[in-house]
Design a protein around this motif. Structure first.
Motif, PDB file in Angstrom:
ATOM      1  N   ALA A 116       1.526  -1.242  -0.272  1.00 50.15           N
ATOM      2  CA  ALA A 116       0.044   0.142   0.087  1.00 50.15           C
ATOM      3  C   ALA A 116       0.844   1.027  -0.020  1.00 50.15           C
ATOM      4  CB  ALA A 116      -0.940  -0.158   1.728  1.00 50.15           C
ATOM      5  N   ALA A 117       0.164   2.317  -0.513  1.00 52.75           N
ATOM      6  CA  ALA A 117       1.240   3.498   0.116  1.00 52.75           C
ATOM      7  C   ALA A 117       0.007   4.567   1.244  1.00 52.75           C
ATOM      8  CB  ALA A 117       0.919   4.057  -1.829  1.00 52.75           C
ATOM      9  N   ILE A 118       0.822   5.200   1.829  1.00 52.65           N
ATOM     10  CA  ILE A 118       0.489   6.765   2.280  1.00 52.65           C
ATOM     11  C   ILE A 118       0.733   8.319   1.490  1.00 52.65           C
ATOM     12  CG2 ILE A 118       0.050   8.370   4.309  1.00 52.65           C
ATOM     13  CD1 ILE A 118       1.036   5.095   6.086  1.00 52.65           C
ATOM     14  N   ILE A 119      -0.005   8.613   1.295  1.00 51.52           N
ATOM     15  CA  ILE A 119       0.098   9.727   0.328  1.00 51.52           C
ATOM     16  C   ILE A 119      -0.394  11.043   0.895  1.00 51.52           C
ATOM     17  CG2 ILE A 119       0.528   8.282  -1.584  1.00 51.52           C
ATOM     18  CD1 ILE A 119      -2.463   9.214  -2.512  1.00 51.52           C
ATOM     19  N   PRO A 120      -0.203  12.274   0.584  1.00 55.67           N
ATOM     20  CA  PRO A 120      -1.450  13.810   1.151  1.00 55.67           C
ATOM     21  C   PRO A 120      -2.622  13.544   0.823  1.00 55.67           C
ATOM     22  CG  PRO A 120       0.899  13.738   0.282  1.00 55.67           C
ATOM     23  CD  PRO A 120       1.189  12.572   0.068  1.00 55.67           C
ATOM     24  N   TYR A 121      -2.818  14.340   1.515  1.00 54.86           N
ATOM     25  CA  TYR A 121      -4.712  14.057   1.102  1.00 54.86           C
ATOM     26  C   TYR A 121      -4.790  14.818   0.008  1.00 54.86           C
ATOM     27  CZ  TYR A 121      -9.471  14.555   1.036  1.00 54.86           C
ATOM     28  OH  TYR A 121     -11.005  14.322   0.688  1.00 54.86           O
ATOM     29  N   GLU A 122      -3.771  15.827  -0.204  1.00 46.24           N
ATOM     30  CA  GLU A 122      -4.512  16.355  -1.616  1.00 46.24           C
ATOM     31  C   GLU A 122      -3.982  15.691  -2.914  1.00 46.24           C
ATOM     32  OE1 GLU A 122      -1.889  17.927   0.606  1.00 46.24           O
ATOM     33  OE2 GLU A 122      -3.199  19.112   1.590  1.00 46.24           O
ATOM     34  N   ASP A 123      -3.129  15.233  -2.743  1.00 42.11           N
ATOM     35  CA  ASP A 123      -2.858  13.941  -3.975  1.00 42.11           C
ATOM     36  C   ASP A 123      -4.148  12.682  -4.188  1.00 42.11           C
ATOM     37  OD1 ASP A 123      -0.568  15.018  -4.318  1.00 42.11           O
ATOM     38  OD2 ASP A 123       1.359  13.114  -3.180  1.00 42.11           O
ATOM     39  N   PHE A 124      -4.072  12.760  -3.530  1.00 45.50           N
ATOM     40  CA  PHE A 124      -5.320  11.344  -3.427  1.00 45.50           C
ATOM     41  C   PHE A 124      -6.247  12.128  -3.811  1.00 45.50           C
ATOM     42  CE2 PHE A 124      -9.016   9.426  -0.890  1.00 45.50           C
ATOM     43  CZ  PHE A 124      -9.153   8.382  -1.328  1.00 45.50           C
ATOM     44  N   ALA A 125      -7.169  13.244  -3.437  1.00 48.44           N
ATOM     45  CA  ALA A 125      -8.576  14.136  -4.013  1.00 48.44           C
ATOM     46  C   ALA A 125      -8.151  14.311  -5.101  1.00 48.44           C
ATOM     47  CB  ALA A 125      -8.146  15.812  -3.232  1.00 48.44           C
ATOM     48  N   GLN A 126      -6.721  15.011  -5.489  1.00 45.92           N
ATOM     49  CA  GLN A 126      -6.084  14.454  -7.333  1.00 45.92           C
ATOM     50  C   GLN A 126      -6.175  13.076  -8.046  1.00 45.92           C
ATOM     51  OE1 GLN A 126      -2.238  15.913  -8.297  1.00 45.92           O
ATOM     52  NE2 GLN A 126      -2.844  16.360 -10.084  1.00 45.92           N
ATOM     53  N   PHE A 127      -5.827  12.262  -7.204  1.00 47.50           N
ATOM     54  CA  PHE A 127      -5.823  11.067  -8.022  1.00 47.50           C
ATOM     55  C   PHE A 127      -7.534  10.730  -7.675  1.00 47.50           C
ATOM     56  CE2 PHE A 127      -7.667   6.532  -6.879  1.00 47.50           C
ATOM     57  CZ  PHE A 127      -7.142   5.956  -8.108  1.00 47.50           C
ATOM     58  N   LEU A 128      -8.114  10.867  -6.814  1.00 47.01           N
ATOM     59  CA  LEU A 128      -9.863  10.942  -6.877  1.00 47.01           C
ATOM     60  C   LEU A 128     -10.728  11.403  -8.699  1.00 47.01           C
ATOM     61  CD1 LEU A 128     -11.120  10.712  -3.192  1.00 47.01           C
ATOM     62  CD2 LEU A 128     -10.679   8.850  -5.073  1.00 47.01           C
ATOM     63  N   ALA A 129      -9.855  12.384  -8.499  1.00 41.39           N
ATOM     64  CA  ALA A 129     -10.999  13.703  -9.518  1.00 41.39           C
ATOM     65  C   ALA A 129      -9.993  12.877 -10.881  1.00 41.39           C
ATOM     66  CB  ALA A 129      -9.894  14.756  -9.556  1.00 41.39           C
ATOM     67  N   TRP A 130      -8.972  12.331 -11.061  1.00 41.60           N
ATOM     68  CA  TRP A 130      -8.621  11.605 -12.366  1.00 41.60           C
ATOM     69  C   TRP A 130      -9.575  10.639 -12.525  1.00 41.60           C
ATOM     70  CZ3 TRP A 130      -3.016  11.846 -10.173  1.00 41.60           C
ATOM     71  CH2 TRP A 130      -2.369  13.066 -10.597  1.00 41.60           C
TER      72      TRP A 130
END
Length: 100
Positions: A38-52
């Motif tokens: 798994a990976a732990i990433i900053p929430y901003e990166d996760f939000a960007q991933f969800l948008a993509w």
């Protein structure tokens, strides 16, 4: 650059690791038995991933940015690592990246 950490070490140092991810935007790849899980990433990166992912419905629209971010993660067989979040559907996306 990302860091790699075993889940046992993560349990011992969780608060420190979380602070580093949040404050310094350092992603961590979590391993179990030297295998990426798994990976732990900053929430901003996760939000960007969800948008993509939302933009393409199946997640294929985020393949190129994720490939760039994961390109440096070593894997046992010499390929790109495929960290997954169990039960979230993200593992299927990483499977797609592996086949491309």
């Amino acid at each position: 650059m990302h860091q790699i950490i075993g889940v046992t070490d993560l349990q011992r140092r969780f608060r420190t690791i979380l602070d580093e991810v949040v404050k310094n935007h350092v992603p961590y790849v979590l391993t179990r038995g030297s295998r990426p899980e798994a990976a732990i990433i900053p929430y901003e990166d996760f939000a960007q991933f969800l948008a993509w992912k939302e933009r393409d419905g199946r997640g294929a629209g985020c393949a190129a940015p994720l490939r760039r971010r994961l390109a440096a993660v070593p894997h046992n067989d010499g390929g790109v690592a495929a960290p997954a979040v169990r039960g979230s559907g993200v593992g299927r996306l990483y499977g797609i990246l592996q086949r491309r």
